[in-house]
Design an enzyme around this catalytic site. Structure first.
Site, PDB file in Angstrom:
ATOM      1  N   GLY A  15     -44.738 -41.187 129.149  1.00  0.00           N
ATOM      2  CA  GLY A  15     -45.082 -42.395 129.888  1.00  0.00           C
ATOM      3  C   GLY A  15     -46.580 -42.663 129.940  1.00  0.00           C
ATOM      4  N   ILE A  17     -48.659 -43.398 132.594  1.00  0.00           N
ATOM      5  CA  ILE A  17     -49.340 -42.588 133.601  1.00  0.00           C
ATOM      6  C   ILE A  17     -49.234 -41.113 133.253  1.00  0.00           C
ATOM      7  CG2 ILE A  17     -49.224 -41.827 136.013  1.00  0.00           C
ATOM      8  CD1 ILE A  17     -48.393 -44.710 136.736  1.00  0.00           C
ATOM      9  N   TYR A 169     -35.737 -52.646 140.855  1.00  0.00           N
ATOM     10  CA  TYR A 169     -36.778 -51.655 140.561  1.00  0.00           C
ATOM     11  C   TYR A 169     -37.441 -51.188 141.861  1.00  0.00           C
ATOM     12  CZ  TYR A 169     -41.092 -49.547 138.876  1.00  0.00           C
ATOM     13  OH  TYR A 169     -42.119 -48.671 138.659  1.00  0.00           O
ATOM     14  N   LYS A 173     -37.386 -47.210 143.240  1.00  0.00           N
ATOM     15  CA  LYS A 173     -38.545 -46.362 143.570  1.00  0.00           C
ATOM     16  C   LYS A 173     -38.453 -45.871 145.012  1.00  0.00           C
ATOM     17  CE  LYS A 173     -41.127 -45.492 140.986  1.00  0.00           C
ATOM     18  NZ  LYS A 173     -41.115 -44.501 139.888  1.00  0.00           N
ATOM     19  N   SER A 218     -47.629 -53.268 133.226  1.00  0.00           N
ATOM     20  CA  SER A 218     -48.865 -53.719 133.862  1.00  0.00           C
ATOM     21  C   SER A 218     -49.928 -54.112 132.834  1.00  0.00           C
ATOM     22  CB  SER A 218     -49.412 -52.639 134.814  1.00  0.00           C
ATOM     23  OG  SER A 218     -49.569 -51.411 134.148  1.00  0.00           O
TER      24      SER A 218
END
Length: 345
Positions: A15, A17, A169, A173, A218
């Site tokens: 991923g 991050i 989503y 989370k 993002s």
């Protein structure tokens, strides 16, 4: 004092991050990393990019099975000092919100947490990558009277989450993080727990090879504006809080260095508000883009902080103790990397 490197098990290692987190872990010289990936192809690609003897991989194809991590933890559990759980589905083109987003997020968190308890007797700290969407109330984003902090929770219900993928989503989370806190209490764990709640993470990809025509959610906002036309309209509906991905990665690592300090904490990572206009204002300062991309109404987002809900994350800033990277640097570093890969820099 022991100089032996500690072992971190990091899920979802491919991923956006996660790769930055792996890089910082390895660069510190203090850690070895076992990363979980969905395929051998992803593992080989990461191994080539990182080229580190302190990085290895295990294959976990489907985190929506509660026993998905068991085999890896049976094999490596006694070596694992820390777990960083970043794996969670991020997709907005799903057909079944519950099946494609909520169930994998909840069961993935349940599975890796229980495997940690059962098979990692030396575990010192568990970090989960949650999200600001577990905190923000999207229906009140434009309500300046709403004040949010590290103790806030998105009030979204399961029923509301099924309405569309964005709400799904948000709920995924929220439920993934709440599952970890709940299990920590129920199982009376002796290791520390920290949740990382980043807002929109911006900044360059960890490696140039990850720059493709479409980027992670993002960064794709920035990518689209880099490739906009001078007469393009600006989407004024796109607004939100921001943080640099490199700061998000660093926030994942700090709890491993001081478990007692960060145990039980939620770290709300935000460095202010921005909108699409904020992005193009910065992009138009880059010589290679000025006059070629959208202009919009310059500086019309300058008062955006006064138009939206208030995020107070002073506690997080105090705990972390480092200054966040500016939005300007995040955007310019993102753009520079894209332009470099495209041969325009």
């Amino acid at each position: 004092m022991s100089t032996e490197k500690k072992t971190v098990f990091l899920s979802g290692a491919s991923g956006y991050i996660a790769q930055h987190t792996v890089k910082q872990l390895l660069d510190s010289g203090k850690f070895k990393v076992i990363g979980s990936v969905r395929s051998e192809e992803k593992g080989n690609s990461l191994a080539k990019n990182f080229n580190s003897p302190d990085l290895s991989f295990v294959y976990v194809k489907d985190i929506s099975s509660e026993t998905a991590f068991d085999e890896a933890f049976k094999q490596y559990g006694s070596e694992i000092d820390y777990v960083v759980h970043t794996a969670s589905p991020v997709a907005f083109d799903v057909t079944d919100v519950n099946k494609d987003l909520i169930i994998p997020a909840k069961i993935g968190s349940t599975g890796i947490f229980k495997a940690s308890v059962k098979y990692a007797p030396n575990l010192k700290h568990f970090v989960i990558t949650s999200s600001s969407f577990a905190i923000l109330d999207l229906l009140r984003e434009n309500d300046h009277s709403l004040h949010l902090n590290e103790q806030s929770w998105n009030p979204i219900t399961f029923e509301d989450s099924l309405k569309d993928a964005v709400q799904g989503y948000c709920y995924s989370k929220k439920i993934a993080e709440q599952t970890v806190w709940k299990l920590g209490k129920e199982l009376n764990v002796q290791f520390g727990i920290t949740a990382i709640n980043p807002t929109y993470a911006l900044g360059p990809q960890c490696f140039d090879s990850s720059v493709t025509s479409v980027l992670n959610v993002s960064c794709e906002f920035v990518n689209k504006l880099i490739h906009s036309k001078s007469d393009s309209e600006i989407d004024k509906s796109f607004v939100g809080p921001n943080i640099d991905v490199r700061d998000v990665a660093r926030a994942h690592i700090e709890p491993l260095l001081n478990s007692e300090k960060f145990n039980g904490q939620r770290l709300l990572l935000s460095n202010g508000r921005f909108g699409a206009q904020s992005i193009v204002d910065i992009l138009n300062e880059i010589p290679q883009l000025k006059g070629k991309i959208a202009v919009g109404t310059p500086h019309s987002d300058d008062d955006i902080q006064n138009r939206m809900s208030v995020i107070n994350n002073e506690k997080t800033k105090e705990l972390l103790g480092f200054e966040f990277i500016s939005l300007e640097k995040s955007i310019k570093d993102t753009a520079s990397q894209i332009l470099k890969v495209e041969g325009k820099l």
